[in-house]
Design a protein around this motif. Structure first.
Motif, PDB file in Angstrom:
ATOM      1  N   GLY A 261       0.774  -1.248   0.000  1.00  0.00           N
ATOM      2  CA  GLY A 261       0.000   0.000   0.000  1.00  0.00           C
ATOM      3  C   GLY A 261       0.798   1.286   0.000  1.00  0.00           C
ATOM      4  N   ARG A 262       2.102   1.220   0.262  1.00  0.00           N
ATOM      5  CA  ARG A 262       2.884   2.458   0.341  1.00  0.00           C
ATOM      6  C   ARG A 262       4.385   2.140   0.316  1.00  0.00           C
ATOM      7  N   LEU A 263       5.194   3.189   0.368  1.00  0.00           N
ATOM      8  CA  LEU A 263       6.651   3.018   0.477  1.00  0.00           C
ATOM      9  C   LEU A 263       7.174   4.141   1.375  1.00  0.00           C
ATOM     10  N   ASP A 264       7.656   3.765   2.552  1.00  0.00           N
ATOM     11  CA  ASP A 264       8.143   4.777   3.503  1.00  0.00           C
ATOM     12  C   ASP A 264       9.657   4.935   3.475  1.00  0.00           C
ATOM     13  N   TYR A 265      10.364   3.800   3.384  1.00  0.00           N
ATOM     14  CA  TYR A 265      11.825   3.840   3.459  1.00  0.00           C
ATOM     15  C   TYR A 265      12.417   3.020   2.314  1.00  0.00           C
ATOM     16  N   ALA A 266      13.502   3.544   1.736  1.00  0.00           N
ATOM     17  CA  ALA A 266      14.195   2.769   0.700  1.00  0.00           C
ATOM     18  C   ALA A 266      15.685   2.747   1.009  1.00  0.00           C
TER      19      ALA A 266
ATOM     20  N   CYS B 216      16.379   3.910  -9.064  1.00  0.00           N
ATOM     21  CA  CYS B 216      15.641   3.671  -7.811  1.00  0.00           C
ATOM     22  C   CYS B 216      15.098   4.985  -7.263  1.00  0.00           C
ATOM     23  N   LEU B 217      15.950   6.009  -7.206  1.00  0.00           N
ATOM     24  CA  LEU B 217      15.504   7.312  -6.694  1.00  0.00           C
ATOM     25  C   LEU B 217      14.310   7.816  -7.503  1.00  0.00           C
ATOM     26  N   LYS B 218      14.426   7.701  -8.820  1.00  0.00           N
ATOM     27  CA  LYS B 218      13.391   8.235  -9.707  1.00  0.00           C
ATOM     28  C   LYS B 218      12.006   7.670  -9.353  1.00  0.00           C
ATOM     29  N   TYR B 219      11.926   6.343  -9.228  1.00  0.00           N
ATOM     30  CA  TYR B 219      10.608   5.733  -8.998  1.00  0.00           C
ATOM     31  C   TYR B 219      10.200   5.782  -7.526  1.00  0.00           C
ATOM     32  N   GLU B 220      11.174   5.714  -6.630  1.00  0.00           N
ATOM     33  CA  GLU B 220      10.827   5.799  -5.195  1.00  0.00           C
ATOM     34  C   GLU B 220      10.312   7.211  -4.864  1.00  0.00           C
TER      35      GLU B 220
ATOM     36  N   LYS C 162       3.781  11.357  -3.645  1.00  0.00           N
ATOM     37  CA  LYS C 162       2.321  11.174  -3.487  1.00  0.00           C
ATOM     38  C   LYS C 162       1.963  11.096  -2.006  1.00  0.00           C
ATOM     39  N   GLN C 163       2.859  10.513  -1.219  1.00  0.00           N
ATOM     40  CA  GLN C 163       2.597  10.341   0.219  1.00  0.00           C
ATOM     41  C   GLN C 163       3.047  11.551   1.043  1.00  0.00           C
TER      42      GLN C 163
ATOM     43  N   ASP D 227      11.849  20.169   0.659  1.00  0.00           N
ATOM     44  CA  ASP D 227      10.598  20.737   1.191  1.00  0.00           C
ATOM     45  C   ASP D 227       9.386  19.871   0.841  1.00  0.00           C
ATOM     46  N   SER D 228       9.642  18.590   0.555  1.00  0.00           N
ATOM     47  CA  SER D 228       8.533  17.668   0.228  1.00  0.00           C
ATOM     48  C   SER D 228       8.370  16.569   1.271  1.00  0.00           C
ATOM     49  N   GLY D 229       9.092  16.680   2.371  1.00  0.00           N
ATOM     50  CA  GLY D 229       8.964  15.665   3.434  1.00  0.00           C
ATOM     51  C   GLY D 229       9.764  14.405   3.157  1.00  0.00           C
ATOM     52  N   ILE D 230      10.668  14.482   2.182  1.00  0.00           N
ATOM     53  CA  ILE D 230      11.457  13.291   1.831  1.00  0.00           C
ATOM     54  C   ILE D 230      12.928  13.594   2.096  1.00  0.00           C
ATOM     55  N   ARG D 231      13.584  12.733   2.865  1.00  0.00           N
ATOM     56  CA  ARG D 231      15.008  12.907   3.160  1.00  0.00           C
ATOM     57  C   ARG D 231      15.828  11.866   2.404  1.00  0.00           C
ATOM     58  N   VAL D 232      17.017  12.279   1.956  1.00  0.00           N
ATOM     59  CA  VAL D 232      17.876  11.361   1.199  1.00  0.00           C
ATOM     60  C   VAL D 232      19.304  11.488   1.726  1.00  0.00           C
ATOM     61  N   ASN D 233      19.860  10.394   2.193  1.00  0.00           N
ATOM     62  CA  ASN D 233      21.223  10.380   2.729  1.00  0.00           C
ATOM     63  C   ASN D 233      22.008   9.236   2.110  1.00  0.00           C
TER      64      ASN D 233
END
Ligand code: NAD
Length: 260
Positions: free
Chosen positions: A84-89, A129-133, A139-140, A183-189
């Motif tokens: 139903g969703r994807l929170d962490y990759a 992976c980044l592109k589709y994740e 959306k979330q 500013d979209s609530g998504i962090r990438v490290n």
């Protein structure tokens, strides 16, 4: 007792062995449902799922070659269809310095196919992976992503040209993604593992030259190899709310190797 990742969904590429296998298990131990993915080592991926289920967790294996856009798009779709969703990759799939089991080579002797294959999996694979994740996480309006580079990005070694280029590129790619998503609530490290025990990469290097392990340890200030658990704990922490204000970080996990 509630767990910190209850109701969350994590995706791990390169989950058939080594760092990815252990990290998938640690995500599950905190309550996340996990999509375990890998390309050729299906047995290893299914084994990770079995271990998670035996420990009372929830996981699904999905085959995916990260260098193929259609595979990666289907991987994220399957994740959303299943849980139903994807929170962490955790974009962790990668191949070693030699691209496969051949001796390390200087640039002048590096076969073009090894260069192409290494960049396709280690760098383009993470881009895909980044592109589709990120599309799904937008959306979330939330998500956390961790990529796997290497200390090789900061401490290049002769003979590792394609590997070093791919892992250095990942740091720039991660920072770009972090800024685009800030500013979209998504962090990438991105983590930079030091030489890590119980991985295929280490097995390949040391089976050719057993003395390599002792040599590697002598280069690490803490005088031990990393364990996959060292990476897993950091990845899970970076994904958690404890790291809520951290994005674009390149984090060495290397016993001090890149400090000197
Ligand atoms: P590993 O070889 O045990 O795991 C690599 C995983 O990636 C495996 O599950 C493999 O099946 C998967 N994989 C390879 N090609 C793929 C493809 N095209 N598509 C999908 N999956 C693919 O080794 P590891 O050390 O656990 O590697 C994990 C990551 O850590 C890699 O990115 C590696 O470069 C990085 N790293 C490892 C070390 C180390 O010392 N082991 C050090 C620094 C960085």
């Amino acid at each position: 007792m509630p767990k910190k990742f209850d109701g969350k969904v994590a995706l791990v590429t390169g989950g058939a062995s080594g760092i990815g296998k252990v990290t998938a298990q640690v995500f599950a131990s905190h309550g996340a449902k996990v999509i375990v993915s890998t390309d050729a080592n299906i047995k290893g991926g299914e084994e990770t799922v079995r271990l998670i289920k035996e420990a009372g967790g929830e996981a699904t294996f999905v085959r995916c070659d990260v260098s193929r856009a259609a595979d990666v798009e289907a991987l994220v779709e399957k994740c959303v269809r299943t849980y139903g969703r994807l929170d962490y990759a955790f974009n962790n799939a990668g191949i070693g310095p030699d691209g496969r089991r051949v001796p390390l080579v200087p640039i002048v002797d590096c076969p073009e196919d090894i260069w192409d294959r290494t960049i396709a999996i280690n760098l383009k694979g993470v881009f895909l992976c980044l592109k589709y994740e990120i599309k799904q996480m937008l959306k979330q309006k939330q998500g956390a992503i961790v990529n796997t580079a290497s200390v090789g990005a900061w401490k290049p070694v002769p003979g590792f040209c394609a590997y070093v280029a791919s892992k250095s590129g990942l740091i720039g790619l991660t920072k770009t993604a972090a800024l685009e998503c800030a500013d979209s609530g998504i962090r990438v490290n991105v983590i930079l593992p030091g030489p890590t025990d119980r991985t295929l990469l280490m097995e390949n290097l040391t089976s050719a030259q057993p003395a390599d392990k002792a040599h590697m340890m002598s280069m690490i200030p803490m005088k031990r190899l990393a364990q996959p658990e060292d990476m897993a704990r950091a990845v899970v922490w970076l994904c958690s709310d404890d790291a809520a204000f951290i994005t674009g970080l390149a984090m060495p996990i290397d016993g001090g190797m890149t400090s000197g």
